[in-house]
Design an enzyme around this catalytic site. Sequence first.
Site, PDB file in Angstrom:
ATOM      1  N   ARG A  14       1.692  -5.241   9.645  1.00 40.36           N
ATOM      2  CA  ARG A  14       1.516  -3.960  10.241  1.00 40.36           C
ATOM      3  C   ARG A  14      -0.065  -3.646   9.908  1.00 40.36           C
ATOM      4  O   ARG A  14      -0.873  -4.061   8.921  1.00 40.36           O
ATOM      5  CB  ARG A  14       1.681  -3.335   8.888  1.00 40.36           C
ATOM      6  CG  ARG A  14       3.236  -3.501   8.841  1.00 40.36           C
ATOM      7  CD  ARG A  14       4.030  -2.789   7.686  1.00 40.36           C
ATOM      8  NE  ARG A  14       3.752  -3.626   6.418  1.00 40.36           N
ATOM      9  CZ  ARG A  14       4.187  -3.765   5.066  1.00 40.36           C
ATOM     10  NH1 ARG A  14       4.578  -2.340   5.277  1.00 40.36           N
ATOM     11  NH2 ARG A  14       4.016  -4.238   4.335  1.00 40.36           N
ATOM     12  N   ASP A  16      -4.211  -1.782  10.733  1.00 46.19           N
ATOM     13  CA  ASP A  16      -4.540  -0.481  10.528  1.00 46.19           C
ATOM     14  C   ASP A  16      -4.959  -0.038  11.531  1.00 46.19           C
ATOM     15  O   ASP A  16      -4.805  -0.168  12.350  1.00 46.19           O
ATOM     16  CB  ASP A  16      -5.418  -0.358   9.276  1.00 46.19           C
ATOM     17  CG  ASP A  16      -6.332  -0.851   7.991  1.00 46.19           C
ATOM     18  OD1 ASP A  16      -5.340  -1.395   7.753  1.00 46.19           O
ATOM     19  OD2 ASP A  16      -7.062  -2.016   8.239  1.00 46.19           O
ATOM     20  N   ARG A 159     -11.638  -5.872   6.954  1.00 50.14           N
ATOM     21  CA  ARG A 159     -12.818  -4.899   7.287  1.00 50.14           C
ATOM     22  C   ARG A 159     -13.911  -4.727   6.330  1.00 50.14           C
ATOM     23  O   ARG A 159     -15.023  -4.888   6.513  1.00 50.14           O
ATOM     24  CB  ARG A 159     -12.312  -3.428   8.065  1.00 50.14           C
ATOM     25  CG  ARG A 159     -11.434  -3.316   9.014  1.00 50.14           C
ATOM     26  CD  ARG A 159     -10.444  -2.546   9.346  1.00 50.14           C
ATOM     27  NE  ARG A 159     -11.344  -0.968   8.985  1.00 50.14           N
ATOM     28  CZ  ARG A 159     -11.350  -0.249   8.539  1.00 50.14           C
ATOM     29  NH1 ARG A 159      -9.899   0.727   8.712  1.00 50.14           N
ATOM     30  NH2 ARG A 159     -11.415   0.848   8.908  1.00 50.14           N
TER      31      ARG A 159
END
Length: 225
Positions: A14, A16, A159
Amino acid sequence: MLLHRRVRLTVAGRTDAGVHAWGQVASYEGELVPVAALNALLPEDAAVLACEAAPPSFDARRDATSRAYCYRVLARPGRPALARARVLHCRRPLDQQRLHACAGLLAGTRDFTAFTPTDTYHVRFQRDVYAAFWRADAAEPELLEFWIEADTFMRHMNRVLVGTMLEVARGRRSVEQFARLLEGRPRREAGATAPAYALYLAGVGYGGRRLLAAPDVHSWRRMPD
Protein backbone atom coordinates in the site's frame (compact mmCIF):
# COMPACT_ATOMS: atom_id res chain seq x y z
CA MET A 1 -16.78 -7.67 -15.13
CA LEU A 2 -14.61 -10.56 -16.34
CA LEU A 3 -15.78 -12.94 -13.61
CA HIS A 4 -19.35 -11.56 -13.64
CA ARG A 5 -19.24 -10.93 -9.89
CA ARG A 6 -17.67 -8.60 -7.35
CA VAL A 7 -14.12 -9.61 -6.37
CA ARG A 8 -12.15 -8.51 -3.31
CA LEU A 9 -8.63 -7.64 -4.43
CA THR A 10 -5.73 -7.62 -1.96
CA VAL A 11 -2.46 -5.89 -2.89
CA ALA A 12 0.92 -6.60 -1.33
CA GLY A 13 2.11 -3.00 -1.01
CA ARG A 14 0.00 0.00 0.00
CA THR A 15 2.12 2.85 -1.30
CA ASP A 16 1.77 6.61 -0.88
CA ALA A 17 -0.14 8.45 -3.59
CA GLY A 18 2.15 9.15 -6.52
CA VAL A 19 4.53 6.22 -5.92
CA HIS A 20 5.21 3.97 -8.91
CA ALA A 21 5.24 0.16 -8.85
CA TRP A 22 7.41 -2.18 -10.91
CA GLY A 23 6.48 -5.31 -8.97
CA GLN A 24 3.09 -5.02 -7.28
CA VAL A 25 1.39 -8.32 -6.42
CA ALA A 26 -2.37 -8.77 -5.98
CA SER A 27 -4.54 -11.72 -4.98
CA TYR A 28 -8.22 -12.60 -5.26
CA GLU A 29 -10.45 -15.66 -4.89
CA GLY A 30 -11.59 -17.16 -8.14
CA GLU A 31 -10.50 -18.63 -11.41
CA LEU A 32 -7.62 -17.30 -13.49
CA VAL A 33 -8.33 -14.43 -15.84
CA PRO A 34 -6.44 -13.99 -19.14
CA VAL A 35 -3.80 -11.28 -18.89
CA ALA A 36 -4.89 -9.73 -22.18
CA ALA A 37 -8.45 -9.41 -20.94
CA LEU A 38 -7.30 -7.71 -17.73
CA ASN A 39 -5.09 -5.26 -19.57
CA ALA A 40 -7.94 -4.40 -21.94
CA LEU A 41 -9.82 -2.95 -18.94
CA LEU A 42 -6.91 -1.14 -17.29
CA PRO A 43 -5.76 2.43 -17.94
CA GLU A 44 -2.61 2.89 -19.99
CA ASP A 45 -0.40 3.54 -16.95
CA ALA A 46 -1.09 0.09 -15.45
CA ALA A 47 -0.37 -3.36 -16.86
CA VAL A 48 -0.72 -6.94 -15.62
CA LEU A 49 2.30 -9.10 -16.47
CA ALA A 50 1.09 -12.49 -15.24
CA CYS A 51 -1.85 -14.24 -13.59
CA GLU A 52 -1.01 -17.47 -11.78
CA ALA A 53 -2.81 -19.93 -9.53
CA ALA A 54 -1.99 -19.85 -5.80
CA PRO A 55 -3.01 -21.90 -2.77
CA PRO A 56 -6.58 -21.15 -1.58
CA SER A 57 -5.30 -19.44 1.57
CA PHE A 58 -2.80 -17.18 -0.24
CA ASP A 59 -3.01 -13.49 0.62
CA ALA A 60 -0.73 -11.12 -1.30
CA ARG A 61 -0.32 -8.80 1.67
CA ARG A 62 -0.30 -11.07 4.74
CA ASP A 63 1.90 -13.75 3.15
CA ALA A 64 4.58 -11.30 1.97
CA THR A 65 7.83 -11.70 3.92
CA SER A 66 9.60 -8.68 2.45
CA ARG A 67 9.23 -5.74 0.11
CA ALA A 68 11.89 -3.90 -1.87
CA TYR A 69 11.81 -0.25 -2.94
CA CYS A 70 13.98 1.93 -5.14
CA TYR A 71 14.27 5.72 -4.98
CA ARG A 72 15.86 7.48 -7.97
CA VAL A 73 17.83 10.74 -7.77
CA LEU A 74 19.36 12.60 -10.71
CA ALA A 75 22.34 14.58 -9.40
CA ARG A 76 23.43 17.06 -12.06
CA PRO A 77 22.90 20.75 -12.88
CA GLY A 78 20.83 20.07 -16.00
CA ARG A 79 17.20 19.19 -15.36
CA PRO A 80 15.69 15.90 -16.60
CA ALA A 81 13.34 15.98 -19.56
CA LEU A 82 11.68 12.63 -20.28
CA ALA A 83 12.15 11.48 -16.67
CA ARG A 84 11.09 14.74 -15.03
CA ALA A 85 8.17 13.10 -13.19
CA ARG A 86 10.08 9.89 -12.39
CA VAL A 87 13.28 11.08 -10.66
CA LEU A 88 14.15 13.65 -7.99
CA HIS A 89 16.38 16.31 -9.51
CA CYS A 90 19.25 17.57 -7.35
CA ARG A 91 21.13 20.43 -9.05
CA ARG A 92 24.01 20.56 -6.57
CA PRO A 93 26.63 17.82 -6.06
CA LEU A 94 25.98 15.10 -3.51
CA ASP A 95 28.64 13.47 -1.35
CA GLN A 96 28.14 9.85 -2.35
CA GLN A 97 30.44 8.55 0.39
CA ARG A 98 28.08 10.05 2.95
CA LEU A 99 25.11 8.45 1.21
CA HIS A 100 26.83 5.05 1.34
CA ALA A 101 27.69 5.57 5.02
CA CYS A 102 24.06 6.33 5.90
CA ALA A 103 22.71 3.35 3.97
CA GLY A 104 25.26 1.12 5.70
CA LEU A 105 23.67 1.94 9.06
CA LEU A 106 20.21 0.68 8.10
CA ALA A 107 20.64 -3.11 7.93
CA GLY A 108 19.31 -4.94 10.97
CA THR A 109 16.50 -4.15 13.38
CA ARG A 110 16.12 -0.39 13.72
CA ASP A 111 13.64 2.03 15.29
CA PHE A 112 12.21 4.24 12.55
CA THR A 113 10.02 6.50 14.69
CA ALA A 114 11.84 9.53 13.25
CA PHE A 115 10.96 8.48 9.70
CA THR A 116 7.18 8.33 9.79
CA PRO A 117 4.57 11.03 10.54
CA THR A 118 3.84 11.67 14.21
CA ASP A 119 0.10 11.33 13.55
CA THR A 120 0.09 7.67 12.59
CA TYR A 121 -1.79 4.41 13.01
CA HIS A 122 1.45 2.46 13.54
CA VAL A 123 1.99 0.91 16.97
CA ARG A 124 5.29 -0.84 16.17
CA PHE A 125 8.14 1.34 14.94
CA GLN A 126 10.90 -1.24 14.65
CA ARG A 127 11.52 -2.73 11.24
CA ASP A 128 13.91 -5.45 10.07
CA VAL A 129 15.97 -4.14 7.16
CA TYR A 130 17.55 -6.93 5.14
CA ALA A 131 19.52 -4.77 2.69
CA ALA A 132 20.01 -1.07 1.97
CA PHE A 133 22.44 0.62 -0.38
CA TRP A 134 22.97 3.41 -2.89
CA ARG A 135 24.31 2.71 -6.35
CA ALA A 136 25.01 4.71 -9.49
CA ASP A 137 23.52 3.61 -12.76
CA ALA A 138 26.18 2.08 -15.00
CA ALA A 139 24.87 3.80 -18.13
CA GLU A 140 24.19 7.15 -16.45
CA PRO A 141 26.50 7.73 -13.44
CA GLU A 142 24.60 10.86 -12.39
CA LEU A 143 21.51 8.74 -11.77
CA LEU A 144 21.66 7.47 -8.18
CA GLU A 145 19.37 4.77 -6.85
CA PHE A 146 18.62 3.98 -3.22
CA TRP A 147 17.56 0.35 -2.77
CA ILE A 148 16.08 -1.03 0.44
CA GLU A 149 14.40 -4.29 1.43
CA ALA A 150 12.64 -4.85 4.77
CA ASP A 151 9.95 -6.98 6.36
CA THR A 152 7.46 -4.09 6.23
CA PHE A 153 7.54 -0.33 5.82
CA MET A 154 5.76 2.51 7.54
CA ARG A 155 3.98 5.44 5.93
CA HIS A 156 6.48 7.86 4.31
CA MET A 157 9.39 5.83 5.76
CA ASN A 158 11.45 5.52 2.59
CA ARG A 159 10.77 9.09 1.53
CA VAL A 160 11.88 10.53 4.88
CA LEU A 161 14.95 8.29 4.85
CA VAL A 162 15.93 9.62 1.43
CA GLY A 163 15.17 13.22 2.36
CA THR A 164 17.33 12.95 5.46
CA MET A 165 20.19 11.17 3.70
CA LEU A 166 20.23 13.88 1.04
CA GLU A 167 20.64 16.47 3.80
CA VAL A 168 23.65 14.49 5.03
CA ALA A 169 25.03 14.35 1.48
CA ARG A 170 24.70 18.14 1.21
CA GLY A 171 26.54 18.69 4.50
CA ARG A 172 23.52 19.94 6.42
CA ARG A 173 23.83 17.19 9.04
CA SER A 174 26.40 14.55 9.88
CA VAL A 175 26.38 10.78 9.46
CA GLU A 176 26.54 10.55 13.27
CA GLN A 177 23.38 12.62 13.57
CA PHE A 178 21.69 10.32 11.08
CA ALA A 179 22.75 7.30 13.12
CA ARG A 180 21.14 8.73 16.25
CA LEU A 181 17.82 9.06 14.44
CA LEU A 182 17.71 5.25 14.21
CA GLU A 183 17.44 5.03 17.99
CA GLY A 184 13.79 6.12 18.07
CA ARG A 185 14.14 9.89 17.93
CA PRO A 186 10.99 11.99 17.23
CA ARG A 187 9.94 12.83 13.68
CA ARG A 188 10.82 16.52 14.02
CA GLU A 189 14.53 15.66 14.25
CA ALA A 190 14.66 13.95 10.85
CA GLY A 191 14.76 15.62 7.44
CA ALA A 192 12.18 16.56 4.86
CA THR A 193 9.96 14.02 3.12
CA ALA A 194 11.24 13.40 -0.40
CA PRO A 195 8.63 13.56 -3.20
CA ALA A 196 6.61 10.44 -3.95
CA TYR A 197 7.10 10.49 -7.73
CA ALA A 198 10.69 9.17 -7.55
CA LEU A 199 9.88 6.12 -5.40
CA TYR A 200 9.19 2.67 -6.85
CA LEU A 201 7.88 -0.53 -5.31
CA ALA A 202 10.45 -2.84 -6.92
CA GLY A 203 9.26 -6.24 -5.75
CA VAL A 204 7.59 -8.39 -3.11
CA GLY A 205 9.19 -11.44 -1.51
CA TYR A 206 7.44 -14.60 -0.32
CA GLY A 207 8.57 -17.62 1.66
CA GLY A 208 11.58 -15.80 3.07
CA ARG A 209 13.11 -15.12 -0.37
CA ARG A 210 15.43 -12.10 -0.29
CA LEU A 211 14.92 -9.85 -3.29
CA LEU A 212 18.09 -7.77 -3.07
CA ALA A 213 20.34 -10.79 -2.64
CA ALA A 214 20.34 -11.10 -6.44
CA PRO A 215 23.67 -10.05 -7.99
CA ASP A 216 21.96 -7.64 -10.37
CA VAL A 217 19.20 -5.54 -8.83
CA HIS A 218 18.79 -3.84 -12.19
CA SER A 219 16.67 -6.80 -13.22
CA TRP A 220 13.87 -4.69 -11.70
CA ARG A 221 14.97 -1.40 -13.19
CA ARG A 222 12.64 0.22 -15.70
CA MET A 223 13.58 3.29 -17.70
CA PRO A 224 10.73 5.81 -18.00
CA ASP A 225 8.92 5.81 -21.33
